[in-house]
Motif scaffolding. Structure first.
Motif, PDB file in Angstrom:
ATOM      1  N   LEU A 186       0.838  -1.202   0.000  1.00  0.00           N
ATOM      2  CA  LEU A 186       0.000   0.000   0.000  1.00  0.00           C
ATOM      3  C   LEU A 186       0.874   1.254   0.000  1.00  0.00           C
ATOM      4  O   LEU A 186       0.567   2.242  -0.679  1.00  0.00           O
ATOM      5  N   ALA A 187       1.987   1.209   0.718  1.00  0.00           N
ATOM      6  CA  ALA A 187       2.919   2.343   0.711  1.00  0.00           C
ATOM      7  C   ALA A 187       3.421   2.600  -0.710  1.00  0.00           C
ATOM      8  O   ALA A 187       3.534   3.755  -1.142  1.00  0.00           O
ATOM      9  N   PHE A 188       3.691   1.537  -1.451  1.00  0.00           N
ATOM     10  CA  PHE A 188       4.116   1.697  -2.847  1.00  0.00           C
ATOM     11  C   PHE A 188       3.001   2.303  -3.688  1.00  0.00           C
ATOM     12  O   PHE A 188       3.256   3.173  -4.528  1.00  0.00           O
ATOM     13  N   SER A 189       1.756   1.873  -3.469  1.00  0.00           N
ATOM     14  CA  SER A 189       0.632   2.446  -4.222  1.00  0.00           C
ATOM     15  C   SER A 189       0.517   3.943  -3.973  1.00  0.00           C
ATOM     16  O   SER A 189       0.319   4.731  -4.892  1.00  0.00           O
ATOM     17  N   ILE A 190       0.649   4.321  -2.715  1.00  0.00           N
ATOM     18  CA  ILE A 190       0.558   5.734  -2.345  1.00  0.00           C
ATOM     19  C   ILE A 190       1.691   6.511  -3.007  1.00  0.00           C
ATOM     20  O   ILE A 190       1.491   7.584  -3.577  1.00  0.00           O
ATOM     21  N   SER A 191       2.871   5.939  -2.937  1.00  0.00           N
ATOM     22  CA  SER A 191       4.052   6.547  -3.519  1.00  0.00           C
ATOM     23  C   SER A 191       3.895   6.777  -5.022  1.00  0.00           C
ATOM     24  O   SER A 191       4.240   7.847  -5.553  1.00  0.00           O
ATOM     25  N   LEU A 218       5.963  10.250  -5.761  1.00  0.00           N
ATOM     26  CA  LEU A 218       7.036  10.603  -4.829  1.00  0.00           C
ATOM     27  C   LEU A 218       7.674   9.325  -4.309  1.00  0.00           C
ATOM     28  O   LEU A 218       7.055   8.262  -4.327  1.00  0.00           O
ATOM     29  N   ALA A 219       8.916   9.440  -3.842  1.00  0.00           N
ATOM     30  CA  ALA A 219       9.561   8.272  -3.235  1.00  0.00           C
ATOM     31  C   ALA A 219       8.891   7.978  -1.899  1.00  0.00           C
ATOM     32  O   ALA A 219       8.385   8.887  -1.232  1.00  0.00           O
ATOM     33  N   ASP A 237       5.662  -9.958   2.908  1.00  0.00           N
ATOM     34  CA  ASP A 237       6.383  -8.690   2.823  1.00  0.00           C
ATOM     35  C   ASP A 237       6.650  -8.154   4.217  1.00  0.00           C
ATOM     36  O   ASP A 237       5.864  -8.394   5.128  1.00  0.00           O
ATOM     37  N   PRO A 238       7.722  -7.393   4.378  1.00  0.00           N
ATOM     38  CA  PRO A 238       7.971  -6.787   5.683  1.00  0.00           C
ATOM     39  C   PRO A 238       6.976  -5.665   5.950  1.00  0.00           C
ATOM     40  O   PRO A 238       6.385  -5.123   5.017  1.00  0.00           O
ATOM     41  N   SER A 239       6.818  -5.327   7.206  1.00  0.00           N
ATOM     42  CA  SER A 239       6.046  -4.130   7.557  1.00  0.00           C
ATOM     43  C   SER A 239       6.828  -2.926   7.037  1.00  0.00           C
ATOM     44  O   SER A 239       8.022  -3.030   6.732  1.00  0.00           O
TER      45      SER A 239
END
Lengths: 64, 64
Positions: A44-49, A54-55, B39-41
């Motif tokens: 999900l962090a990658f999707s947001i990114s 942004l990185a 996957d890691p947190s």
DNA sequence: CCCGTATGTAAAGCACACTTTACGTATCCT
DNA sequence: AGGATACGTAAAGTGTGCTTTACATACGGG
């Protein structure tokens, strides 16, 4: 883990519901992330990114 | 989510146990990450990123 | 042959990431 | 006043991230 999700969302004039739809998650998840109730999964962090072009490091900052 | 953890660990001549100790997680967790069991947190992804002095994007690549 | 080290895996348990449903409040518009 | 939209939150349920303990296999050095 602090994040700039709310700030970035507002710059785009998106509601939490709009952002949730674009990310494929529920509005409650977006709300919880903005309010710091928990951290997103790595995917999900990658999707947001990607959505904000942004990185990950520019959106999320580990506490210490 | 693919990752380069095993490759990076071996470049440093570290055992899974060594890496686990440096990351503050169990050896089984390192093994599971290398073998792609999960996957890691996000916080753990940041720890890995800092340890290897690489961006998260340079270690983890979303599937698609 | 034995011992230590490295790796893979399994089971049980806990905490967290995320969902759906639902309710409350605030604001804005007509 | 009433309706729509936005946001905050709660409860219950599911799956996953990570732990500890434990066992198995393989390899290298005495």
């Amino acid at each position: 883990m602090n994040n700039r999700i709310q700030e970035l969302r507002q710059e785009h004039d998106w509601s939490q519901k709009d952002l949730a739809r674009r990310l494929g998650v529920s509005r409650q998840t977006v709300n919880a992330l903005e309010r710091g109730r928990y951290d997103p999964s790595l995917p999900l962090a990658f999707s947001i990114s990607k959505l904000f072009a942004l990185a990950i490091e520019d959106i999320f900052q580990p506490e210490s």
